[in-house]
Design a protein around this motif. Structure first.
Motif, PDB file in Angstrom:
ATOM      1  N   MET A 107      54.084  61.862  73.509  1.00 20.65           N
ATOM      2  CA  MET A 107      55.528  61.690  73.598  1.00 20.65           C
ATOM      3  C   MET A 107      56.229  62.855  72.890  1.00 20.65           C
ATOM      4  O   MET A 107      55.830  63.270  71.817  1.00 20.65           O
ATOM      5  N   ALA A 108      57.282  63.360  73.493  1.00 21.89           N
ATOM      6  CA  ALA A 108      58.003  64.514  72.960  1.00 21.89           C
ATOM      7  C   ALA A 108      58.600  64.240  71.582  1.00 21.89           C
ATOM      8  O   ALA A 108      58.660  65.132  70.742  1.00 21.89           O
ATOM      9  N   THR A 109      59.003  63.018  71.344  1.00 29.10           N
ATOM     10  CA  THR A 109      59.607  62.675  70.067  1.00 29.10           C
ATOM     11  C   THR A 109      58.623  62.901  68.925  1.00 29.10           C
ATOM     12  O   THR A 109      58.973  63.466  67.892  1.00 29.10           O
ATOM     13  N   GLU A 110      57.379  62.486  69.115  1.00 27.66           N
ATOM     14  CA  GLU A 110      56.355  62.674  68.089  1.00 27.66           C
ATOM     15  C   GLU A 110      56.030  64.160  67.913  1.00 27.66           C
ATOM     16  O   GLU A 110      55.862  64.639  66.796  1.00 27.66           O
ATOM     17  N   GLN A 111      55.962  64.874  69.010  1.00 28.00           N
ATOM     18  CA  GLN A 111      55.653  66.302  68.993  1.00 28.00           C
ATOM     19  C   GLN A 111      56.731  67.084  68.245  1.00 28.00           C
ATOM     20  O   GLN A 111      56.437  68.076  67.583  1.00 28.00           O
ATOM     21  N   HIS A 112      57.961  66.634  68.345  1.00 25.14           N
ATOM     22  CA  HIS A 112      59.084  67.353  67.751  1.00 25.14           C
ATOM     23  C   HIS A 112      59.699  66.611  66.572  1.00 25.14           C
ATOM     24  O   HIS A 112      60.875  66.811  66.252  1.00 25.14           O
ATOM     25  N   GLU A 158      59.458  66.908  63.330  1.00 28.75           N
ATOM     26  CA  GLU A 158      60.014  67.765  62.278  1.00 28.75           C
ATOM     27  C   GLU A 158      61.315  68.422  62.733  1.00 28.75           C
ATOM     28  O   GLU A 158      62.272  68.513  61.973  1.00 28.75           O
ATOM     29  N   LEU A 159      61.354  68.873  63.986  1.00 27.32           N
ATOM     30  CA  LEU A 159      62.576  69.465  64.524  1.00 27.32           C
ATOM     31  C   LEU A 159      63.700  68.436  64.548  1.00 27.32           C
ATOM     32  O   LEU A 159      64.842  68.754  64.198  1.00 27.32           O
ATOM     33  N   ILE A 160      63.405  67.220  64.941  1.00 22.16           N
ATOM     34  CA  ILE A 160      64.421  66.167  64.977  1.00 22.16           C
ATOM     35  C   ILE A 160      65.028  65.969  63.588  1.00 22.16           C
ATOM     36  O   ILE A 160      66.246  65.872  63.441  1.00 22.16           O
ATOM     37  N   LYS A 161      64.185  65.946  62.564  1.00 24.29           N
ATOM     38  CA  LYS A 161      64.693  65.794  61.192  1.00 24.29           C
ATOM     39  C   LYS A 161      65.543  66.998  60.802  1.00 24.29           C
ATOM     40  O   LYS A 161      66.612  66.848  60.210  1.00 24.29           O
ATOM     41  N   ALA A 177      70.424  77.983  58.895  1.00 23.60           N
ATOM     42  CA  ALA A 177      69.394  79.022  59.030  1.00 23.60           C
ATOM     43  C   ALA A 177      68.033  78.392  59.283  1.00 23.60           C
ATOM     44  O   ALA A 177      67.268  78.852  60.147  1.00 23.60           O
ATOM     45  N   LYS A 178      67.726  77.325  58.559  1.00 23.22           N
ATOM     46  CA  LYS A 178      66.465  76.619  58.753  1.00 23.22           C
ATOM     47  C   LYS A 178      66.393  76.027  60.164  1.00 23.22           C
ATOM     48  O   LYS A 178      65.361  76.111  60.825  1.00 23.22           O
ATOM     49  N   CYS A 179      67.488  75.462  60.607  1.00 24.24           N
ATOM     50  CA  CYS A 179      67.520  74.858  61.936  1.00 24.24           C
ATOM     51  C   CYS A 179      67.401  75.928  63.030  1.00 24.24           C
ATOM     52  O   CYS A 179      66.687  75.720  64.018  1.00 24.24           O
ATOM     53  N   ALA A 180      68.052  77.056  62.858  1.00 20.62           N
ATOM     54  CA  ALA A 180      67.947  78.144  63.840  1.00 20.62           C
ATOM     55  C   ALA A 180      66.494  78.587  63.989  1.00 20.62           C
ATOM     56  O   ALA A 180      66.003  78.774  65.106  1.00 20.62           O
ATOM     57  N   ASP A 181      65.800  78.713  62.875  1.00 15.91           N
ATOM     58  CA  ASP A 181      64.376  79.099  62.921  1.00 15.91           C
ATOM     59  C   ASP A 181      63.549  78.049  63.650  1.00 15.91           C
ATOM     60  O   ASP A 181      62.707  78.384  64.494  1.00 15.91           O
ATOM     61  N   ALA A 182      63.787  76.785  63.344  1.00 17.62           N
ATOM     62  CA  ALA A 182      63.035  75.691  63.978  1.00 17.62           C
ATOM     63  C   ALA A 182      63.304  75.667  65.482  1.00 17.62           C
ATOM     64  O   ALA A 182      62.374  75.449  66.273  1.00 17.62           O
ATOM     65  N   CYS A 183      64.542  75.883  65.869  1.00 18.63           N
ATOM     66  CA  CYS A 183      64.886  75.884  67.287  1.00 18.63           C
ATOM     67  C   CYS A 183      64.259  77.061  68.021  1.00 18.63           C
ATOM     68  O   CYS A 183      63.795  76.910  69.163  1.00 18.63           O
ATOM     69  N   ARG A 184      64.249  78.217  67.383  1.00 19.81           N
ATOM     70  CA  ARG A 184      63.606  79.385  68.014  1.00 19.81           C
ATOM     71  C   ARG A 184      62.122  79.122  68.264  1.00 19.81           C
ATOM     72  O   ARG A 184      61.567  79.604  69.246  1.00 19.81           O
TER      73      ARG A 184
END
Length: 108
Positions: A1-6, A8-11, A98-105
């Motif tokens: 499931m994508a939610t589990e895979q992501h 850390e990004l969701i947080k 900045a942390k979120c931008a890195d995670a999204c990249r």
């Protein structure tokens, strides 16, 4: 499931949106609100895209990579603007963005 895979990004997205919402509200309380206009504008844009991407991930959208690319760009712009201001709320927001931008990249 994508939610589990992501997970850390969701947080990270959630934390970034919360930091942007706090910064937005705090900027409205500053003495020179007009000087904070661009910060306020980017706080709103960033909080909205982070929340949208979080929702898109949880519903397994096929556009997560494209949305993450846009989110990274908006988070980066918000981080850059917030870092220009000495207010504690702006500095914390800049760090979260900045942390979120890195995670999204990493996802894009």
């Amino acid at each position: 499931m994508a939610t589990e895979q992501h997970a850390e990004l969701i947080k990270t997205l959630h934390d970034c949106a919360a930091a942007c919402n706090h910064c937005f509200d705090a900027c409205l309380q500053e003495d020179d609100v007009k000087m904070m206009a661009q910060c306020i504008r980017l706080d709103r844009e960033c909080a909205d895209i982070c929340a949208y991407l979080e929702h898109a991930i949880t519903r397994n959208s096929p556009f997560v990579a494209e949305l993450a690319k846009a989110c990274a760009a908006i988070c980066e712009a918000c981080a850059e603007e917030c870092s220009k201001h000495e207010h504690d709320h702006c500095q914390k927001c800049a760090d979260a963005c900045a942390k979120c931008a890195d995670a999204c990249r990493n996802v894009a």
